[in-house]
Scaffold this motif. Structure first.
Motif, PDB file in Angstrom:
ATOM      1  N   ARG A   1       0.832  -1.205   0.000  1.00  0.00           N
ATOM      2  CA  ARG A   1       0.000   0.000   0.000  1.00  0.00           C
ATOM      3  C   ARG A   1       0.873   1.265   0.000  1.00  0.00           C
ATOM      4  O   ARG A   1       1.820   1.378   0.782  1.00  0.00           O
ATOM      5  N   PRO A   2       0.589   2.263  -0.866  1.00  0.00           N
ATOM      6  CA  PRO A   2       1.322   3.531  -0.808  1.00  0.00           C
ATOM      7  C   PRO A   2       1.125   4.211   0.548  1.00  0.00           C
ATOM      8  O   PRO A   2       0.028   4.176   1.114  1.00  0.00           O
ATOM      9  N   THR A   3       2.182   4.806   1.076  1.00  0.00           N
ATOM     10  CA  THR A   3       2.129   5.456   2.390  1.00  0.00           C
ATOM     11  C   THR A   3       2.359   6.951   2.252  1.00  0.00           C
ATOM     12  O   THR A   3       2.715   7.456   1.182  1.00  0.00           O
ATOM     13  N   ASP A   4       2.159   7.652   3.375  1.00  0.00           N
ATOM     14  CA  ASP A   4       2.476   9.084   3.462  1.00  0.00           C
ATOM     15  C   ASP A   4       1.822   9.897   2.340  1.00  0.00           C
ATOM     16  O   ASP A   4       2.465  10.761   1.728  1.00  0.00           O
ATOM     17  N   VAL A   5       0.563   9.626   2.062  1.00  0.00           N
ATOM     18  CA  VAL A   5      -0.140  10.377   1.013  1.00  0.00           C
ATOM     19  C   VAL A   5      -0.516  11.757   1.541  1.00  0.00           C
ATOM     20  O   VAL A   5      -1.114  11.886   2.614  1.00  0.00           O
ATOM     21  N   ASN A   6      -0.152  12.775   0.793  1.00  0.00           N
ATOM     22  CA  ASN A   6      -0.478  14.153   1.158  1.00  0.00           C
ATOM     23  C   ASN A   6      -0.936  14.905  -0.079  1.00  0.00           C
ATOM     24  O   ASN A   6      -0.667  14.489  -1.218  1.00  0.00           O
ATOM     25  N   GLY A   7      -1.623  16.009   0.139  1.00  0.00           N
ATOM     26  CA  GLY A   7      -2.125  16.783  -0.988  1.00  0.00           C
ATOM     27  C   GLY A   7      -2.073  18.272  -0.717  1.00  0.00           C
ATOM     28  O   GLY A   7      -2.064  18.718   0.435  1.00  0.00           O
ATOM     29  N   ARG A   8      -2.043  19.025  -1.793  1.00  0.00           N
ATOM     30  CA  ARG A   8      -2.021  20.486  -1.697  1.00  0.00           C
ATOM     31  C   ARG A   8      -2.985  21.056  -2.740  1.00  0.00           C
ATOM     32  O   ARG A   8      -2.931  20.683  -3.916  1.00  0.00           O
ATOM     33  N   VAL A   9      -3.883  21.926  -2.293  1.00  0.00           N
ATOM     34  CA  VAL A   9      -4.827  22.568  -3.204  1.00  0.00           C
ATOM     35  C   VAL A   9      -4.120  23.666  -3.974  1.00  0.00           C
ATOM     36  O   VAL A   9      -3.345  24.449  -3.404  1.00  0.00           O
ATOM     37  N   GLN A  10      -4.384  23.730  -5.270  1.00  0.00           N
ATOM     38  CA  GLN A  10      -3.816  24.780  -6.121  1.00  0.00           C
ATOM     39  C   GLN A  10      -4.957  25.535  -6.782  1.00  0.00           C
ATOM     40  O   GLN A  10      -5.380  25.217  -7.894  1.00  0.00           O
ATOM     41  N   GLY A  11      -5.502  26.504  -6.035  1.00  0.00           N
ATOM     42  CA  GLY A  11      -6.584  27.321  -6.559  1.00  0.00           C
ATOM     43  C   GLY A  11      -7.914  26.601  -6.525  1.00  0.00           C
ATOM     44  O   GLY A  11      -8.151  25.705  -5.720  1.00  0.00           O
ATOM     45  N   ALA A  12      -8.790  26.989  -7.449  1.00  0.00           N
ATOM     46  CA  ALA A  12     -10.166  26.478  -7.438  1.00  0.00           C
ATOM     47  C   ALA A  12     -10.352  25.219  -8.262  1.00  0.00           C
ATOM     48  O   ALA A  12     -11.406  24.594  -8.182  1.00  0.00           O
ATOM     49  N   GLY A  13      -9.336  24.826  -9.057  1.00  0.00           N
ATOM     50  CA  GLY A  13      -9.582  23.737  -9.986  1.00  0.00           C
ATOM     51  C   GLY A  13      -8.558  22.633 -10.043  1.00  0.00           C
ATOM     52  O   GLY A  13      -8.683  21.737 -10.886  1.00  0.00           O
ATOM     53  N   SER A  14      -7.555  22.615  -9.174  1.00  0.00           N
ATOM     54  CA  SER A  14      -6.561  21.554  -9.258  1.00  0.00           C
ATOM     55  C   SER A  14      -5.926  21.296  -7.903  1.00  0.00           C
ATOM     56  O   SER A  14      -5.960  22.148  -7.002  1.00  0.00           O
ATOM     57  N   VAL A  15      -5.343  20.105  -7.764  1.00  0.00           N
ATOM     58  CA  VAL A  15      -4.633  19.716  -6.552  1.00  0.00           C
ATOM     59  C   VAL A  15      -3.385  18.945  -6.957  1.00  0.00           C
ATOM     60  O   VAL A  15      -3.310  18.388  -8.062  1.00  0.00           O
ATOM     61  N   THR A  16      -2.406  18.906  -6.063  1.00  0.00           N
ATOM     62  CA  THR A  16      -1.207  18.104  -6.268  1.00  0.00           C
ATOM     63  C   THR A  16      -1.096  17.092  -5.143  1.00  0.00           C
ATOM     64  O   THR A  16      -1.241  17.445  -3.971  1.00  0.00           O
ATOM     65  N   LEU A  17      -0.860  15.844  -5.496  1.00  0.00           N
ATOM     66  CA  LEU A  17      -0.735  14.758  -4.527  1.00  0.00           C
ATOM     67  C   LEU A  17       0.687  14.225  -4.515  1.00  0.00           C
ATOM     68  O   LEU A  17       1.354  14.186  -5.554  1.00  0.00           O
ATOM     69  N   THR A  18       1.150  13.802  -3.337  1.00  0.00           N
ATOM     70  CA  THR A  18       2.449  13.151  -3.201  1.00  0.00           C
ATOM     71  C   THR A  18       2.279  11.935  -2.297  1.00  0.00           C
ATOM     72  O   THR A  18       1.360  11.878  -1.478  1.00  0.00           O
ATOM     73  N   TRP A  19       3.184  10.958  -2.427  1.00  0.00           N
ATOM     74  CA  TRP A  19       3.098   9.750  -1.607  1.00  0.00           C
ATOM     75  C   TRP A  19       4.464   9.066  -1.556  1.00  0.00           C
ATOM     76  O   TRP A  19       5.366   9.376  -2.343  1.00  0.00           O
TER      77      TRP A  19
END
Length: 342
Positions: free
Chosen positions: A135-153
């Protein structure tokens, strides 16, 4: 008001001419000859020895894009609705090179030019492999404005090799990246909306890992938009209550509406399931609700809620939680929402 014409003046020839002029005028106004824009951001990723995952960005059109066509080495292999921006092309030969392009269509049949060709080579065939990646661990996300997000893991491991990571939003795959990549950007989201993302690792035999921990991200609201009315801090835990029976326990915090929230709708696997109504005074803090399921191990249950607002309308949906029968007592509980007010 249309003026009546003298019967001696309104001849058959005049009528024919008028109808032709009207038809020509209407056709000139309604005819659509402008093609959609060329799909951009096209990628082709080998998912296994016999499949390739093709993705692209949305095209634009003066009316509306209605479909996309995917071509393999100049031959059309599939057509998908405009809402779809990825597809798995299967039945390919192992260790073989292919080239893919994509074009957009509108309702009038206008086709965009083909995208730039993207080369890809399928993976080599491997011995029988039934063991999925971790299973992927340490999943995090960051909102970028009103229409997109960035995920890392964090990276997963596999007895052979992780070949891809698939990003899911509410149980639907919305993006994929190669196995050497541990970040992804998801676009095309709605403003002021809560999204629940999970990540799965995949190997060359298309074995997928269990879902990662879910991460909830709320996109920025549009200027002047009202605050979100979604329930927050939703958790879902599964416990065994009989030989073939399990209970799903939900907890959440109702939205602040200026008045007690007396009803919630429960949606199960994307469909309305029931309305939760308290017989007495509704809870002022964290609310709870439980229901029983009797399906076999491996069955997934995805749940989300929305509250009935004081004006009688239903509010925004909460984040989604997923539990899987047979995967432990707290499958799908997820991280507490940052707006937790308990």
């Amino acid at each position: 008001m249309r003026r009546a014409l003298h019967p001696l003046v309104w001849t058959a020839a005049t009528a024919t001419t008028a109808l032709l002029l009207t038809a020509c005028g209407t056709a000139g106004r309604d005819k659509d000859t402008r093609s959609p824009s060329v799909p951009s951001g096209v990628t082709a990723q080998a998912g296994s020895a016999t499949s390739v995952h093709v993705m692209w960005d949305r095209s634009t059109d003066d009316r509306a894009v209605t479909a996309y066509e995917v071509f393999r080495t100049g031959k059309r292999v599939v057509s998908v609705p405009a809402a779809k921006h990825m597809i798995d092309i299967e039945g390919l030969a192992p260790s073989s090179p292919y080239t893919f392009t994509v074009r957009a269509l509108d309702a009038a049949g206008n086709a965009s030019p083909h995208s730039a060709p993207v080369p890809v080579t399928t993976l080599a065939r491997t011995p029988a492999d039934t063991r999925p990646p971790t299973r992927p661990t340490d999943v995090n996300g960051r909102v970028q404005g009103a229409g997109s997000v960035t995920l890392t893991w964090g990276r997963s491991s596999d007895d052979r090799k992780v070949t891809a990571y698939d990003i899911y939003q509410a149980d639907s795959r919305v993006h994929s990246v190669p196995g050497a990549t541990t970040t992804a950007r998801v676009t095309g989201l709605r403003p002021g909306t809560v999204y629940t993302f999970t990540v799965r690792a995949r190997d060359a035999s298309d074995n997928s890992s269990p879902d990662s921990r879910p991460v909830d991200l709320t996109t920025a609201s549009a200027p002047g938009a009202a605050p979100s009315t979604a329930p927050t801090a939703l958790t879902a835990t599964l416990r065994t209550t009989g030989p073939a029976a399990h209970t799903v326990d939900l907890t959440w915090i109702p939205p602040r509406t200026g008045a007690p929230v007396k009803e919630h709708q429960l949606h199960l696997n994307g469909e309305f399931a029931t309305t939760i109504v308290w017989g007495g005074e509704p809870p002022t803090g964290r609310a709870t609700y439980s229901f029983t399921v009797t399906d076999k191990p491996g069955t997934r249950y995805s749940v989300k809620l929305r509250a009935k607002l004081p004006d009688g309308n239903w509010g925004d949906f909460s984040a989604q939680r997923t539990v899987v029968v047979g995967q432990g007592p707290s499958s799908g509980a997820g991280r507490p929402d940052p707006e937790d007010r308990s």
